[in-house]
Scaffold this motif. Structure first.
Motif, mmCIF file in Angstrom:
data_model
loop_
_atom_site.group_PDB
_atom_site.id
_atom_site.type_symbol
_atom_site.label_atom_id
_atom_site.label_comp_id
_atom_site.label_asym_id
_atom_site.label_seq_id
_atom_site.Cartn_x
_atom_site.Cartn_y
_atom_site.Cartn_z
ATOM 1 N N ASP A 179 -7.882 0.552 -0.908
ATOM 2 C CA ASP A 179 -8.015 1.322 0.216
ATOM 3 C C ASP A 179 -7.318 0.877 1.602
ATOM 4 O O ASP A 179 -6.622 -0.089 1.542
ATOM 5 C CB ASP A 179 -9.388 1.852 0.742
ATOM 6 C CG ASP A 179 -10.399 0.715 1.411
ATOM 7 O OD1 ASP A 179 -9.613 -0.230 1.847
ATOM 8 O OD2 ASP A 179 -11.619 0.759 1.437
ATOM 9 N N ALA A 180 -7.325 1.741 2.720
ATOM 10 C CA ALA A 180 -6.547 1.382 3.914
ATOM 11 C C ALA A 180 -7.010 0.061 4.465
ATOM 12 O O ALA A 180 -6.148 -0.343 5.502
ATOM 13 C CB ALA A 180 -6.642 2.759 4.855
ATOM 14 N N GLU A 181 -8.247 -0.145 4.253
ATOM 15 C CA GLU A 181 -8.683 -1.370 4.782
ATOM 16 C C GLU A 181 -8.334 -2.624 3.838
ATOM 17 O O GLU A 181 -8.919 -3.899 3.887
ATOM 18 C CB GLU A 181 -10.149 -1.453 5.150
ATOM 19 C CG GLU A 181 -10.386 -0.379 6.052
ATOM 20 C CD GLU A 181 -9.746 -0.787 7.482
ATOM 21 O OE1 GLU A 181 -9.689 -1.606 7.794
ATOM 22 O OE2 GLU A 181 -8.948 0.231 8.061
ATOM 23 N N GLY A 182 -7.937 -2.582 2.682
ATOM 24 C CA GLY A 182 -7.345 -3.593 1.867
ATOM 25 C C GLY A 182 -8.721 -3.918 0.769
ATOM 26 O O GLY A 182 -8.709 -4.961 -0.026
ATOM 27 N N HIS A 183 -9.534 -2.803 0.568
ATOM 28 C CA HIS A 183 -10.619 -3.103 -0.214
ATOM 29 C C HIS A 183 -10.534 -2.235 -1.592
ATOM 30 O O HIS A 183 -10.144 -0.997 -1.459
ATOM 31 C CB HIS A 183 -12.085 -2.691 0.253
ATOM 32 C CG HIS A 183 -12.357 -3.563 1.646
ATOM 33 N ND1 HIS A 183 -12.468 -4.743 1.634
ATOM 34 C CD2 HIS A 183 -12.297 -3.175 3.038
ATOM 35 C CE1 HIS A 183 -12.796 -5.188 3.062
ATOM 36 N NE2 HIS A 183 -12.544 -4.173 3.553
ATOM 37 N N SER B 14 2.257 -4.902 0.945
ATOM 38 C CA SER B 14 1.373 -4.206 2.109
ATOM 39 C C SER B 14 0.568 -5.208 2.436
ATOM 40 O O SER B 14 -0.050 -6.039 1.752
ATOM 41 C CB SER B 14 0.871 -2.791 1.868
ATOM 42 O OG SER B 14 -0.077 -3.088 0.800
ATOM 43 N N TRP B 15 -0.102 -5.354 3.810
ATOM 44 C CA TRP B 15 -0.997 -6.405 4.134
ATOM 45 C C TRP B 15 -2.350 -5.919 3.401
ATOM 46 O O TRP B 15 -3.133 -6.751 3.011
ATOM 47 C CB TRP B 15 -1.418 -6.401 5.669
ATOM 48 C CG TRP B 15 -1.991 -5.194 6.370
ATOM 49 C CD1 TRP B 15 -1.341 -4.021 6.857
ATOM 50 C CD2 TRP B 15 -3.578 -4.926 6.321
ATOM 51 N NE1 TRP B 15 -2.266 -2.915 7.297
ATOM 52 C CE2 TRP B 15 -3.482 -3.592 6.966
ATOM 53 C CE3 TRP B 15 -4.442 -5.652 5.819
ATOM 54 C CZ2 TRP B 15 -4.869 -2.984 7.203
ATOM 55 C CZ3 TRP B 15 -5.748 -4.947 6.106
ATOM 56 C CH2 TRP B 15 -6.051 -3.716 6.694
ATOM 57 N N GLN B 16 -2.485 -4.656 3.036
ATOM 58 C CA GLN B 16 -3.816 -4.180 2.344
ATOM 59 C C GLN B 16 -3.481 -5.057 0.882
ATOM 60 O O GLN B 16 -4.603 -5.269 0.450
ATOM 61 C CB GLN B 16 -3.874 -2.699 2.150
ATOM 62 C CG GLN B 16 -4.170 -2.332 3.657
ATOM 63 C CD GLN B 16 -2.800 -1.631 4.359
ATOM 64 O OE1 GLN B 16 -1.663 -2.033 4.130
ATOM 65 N NE2 GLN B 16 -2.831 -0.764 5.350
ATOM 66 N N LYS C 193 -4.186 -8.575 1.038
ATOM 67 C CA LYS C 193 -5.721 -8.764 1.235
ATOM 68 C C LYS C 193 -6.437 -8.844 -0.074
ATOM 69 O O LYS C 193 -7.159 -9.633 -0.212
ATOM 70 C CB LYS C 193 -6.312 -7.791 2.152
ATOM 71 C CG LYS C 193 -7.903 -7.886 2.534
ATOM 72 C CD LYS C 193 -8.386 -7.323 3.545
ATOM 73 C CE LYS C 193 -10.018 -7.342 4.001
ATOM 74 N NZ LYS C 193 -10.494 -6.434 4.816
ATOM 75 N N HIS D 293 -1.827 -0.284 -3.700
ATOM 76 C CA HIS D 293 -1.982 0.178 -2.500
ATOM 77 C C HIS D 293 -0.807 1.285 -2.204
ATOM 78 O O HIS D 293 0.323 0.932 -2.566
ATOM 79 C CB HIS D 293 -2.033 -0.979 -1.406
ATOM 80 C CG HIS D 293 -1.956 -0.163 -0.005
ATOM 81 N ND1 HIS D 293 -1.084 -0.315 0.680
ATOM 82 C CD2 HIS D 293 -3.053 0.419 0.647
ATOM 83 C CE1 HIS D 293 -1.207 0.335 1.871
ATOM 84 N NE2 HIS D 293 -2.502 0.742 1.906
#
Length: 185
Positions: free
Chosen positions: A34-38, A65-67, A70, A9
């Motif tokens: 991606d920015a949503e963690g996918h 990072s939180w992404q 996730k 990420h």
């Protein structure tokens, strides 16, 4: 040639640039979170097929990072199936601070790999730690657990130091060499 994937990420482009350098050294494929963690479509299957997975995340507030977190949490399905067991693993990070608690991020990546039963590859480079050393030297930050880079908070990804990017490239190269040795065994 080993099949290596760099899953990472990047929030501001610095970690992406570092991921590209690692991938260049390893002959690896990039798999961005991606920015949503996918992951992109087919990402989980791509990781399952790889011989080695190199993890990358910026260091934010002393961790991944939180992404990335996730993604790591979502890897529990692969963990349950032991899908990554005995794959080669490694990790890298970038932060604005010279220290920035990057080691904590590498330890998080290491712990993820250990949870999955993976085999961790270290940086394998001597540090540039003499009086004559310059900030742009390879492994100036003296990392052993994985590759580290430092980018000032007000500098864009294009301003990353060539020495940090070369450190990342050499790290990728080492992961590819170690992975090739495991494939021969």
């Amino acid at each position: 040639m080993p099949d290596i994937v760099v899953v990472y990420h990047s929030g501001y482009g610095h970690t992406q640039r570092m991921a590209q350098a690692v991938a260049d050294g390893a002959g690896a494929e990039l798999l961005p979170i991606d920015a949503e963690g996918h992951l992109p479509e087919g990402g989980w299957e791509r990781l399952a097929a790889a011989d080695a997975i190199i993890f990358g995340s910026p260091t934010y507030m002393g961790s991944v990072s939180w992404q990335f977190k996730k993604f790591a949490d979502a890897s529990s399905k692969a963990w349950y199936a032991q899908a990554w067991k005995d794959k080669v693993a490694a990790g890298f990070t970038n932060s604005a601070g010279m220290n920035g608690d990057k080691l904590a991020t590498l330890q998080t990546l290491f712990t993820l790999a250990m949870q999955h039963g993976m085999i961790w590859v270290s940086q394998g480079l001597m540090p540039s730690n003499t009086k004559a050393a310059l900030r742009n030297d390879v492994n100036y930050l003296g990392a052993y657990s994985g590759a580290m880079a430092q980018s000032p908070a007000d500098a864009g990804a294009q301003d990353m130091l060539p020495g940090d990017l070369e450190t990342a490239r050499l790290f990728g190269q080492r992961v590819a060499q170690v992975t090739a040795r495991f494939r021969q065994a």
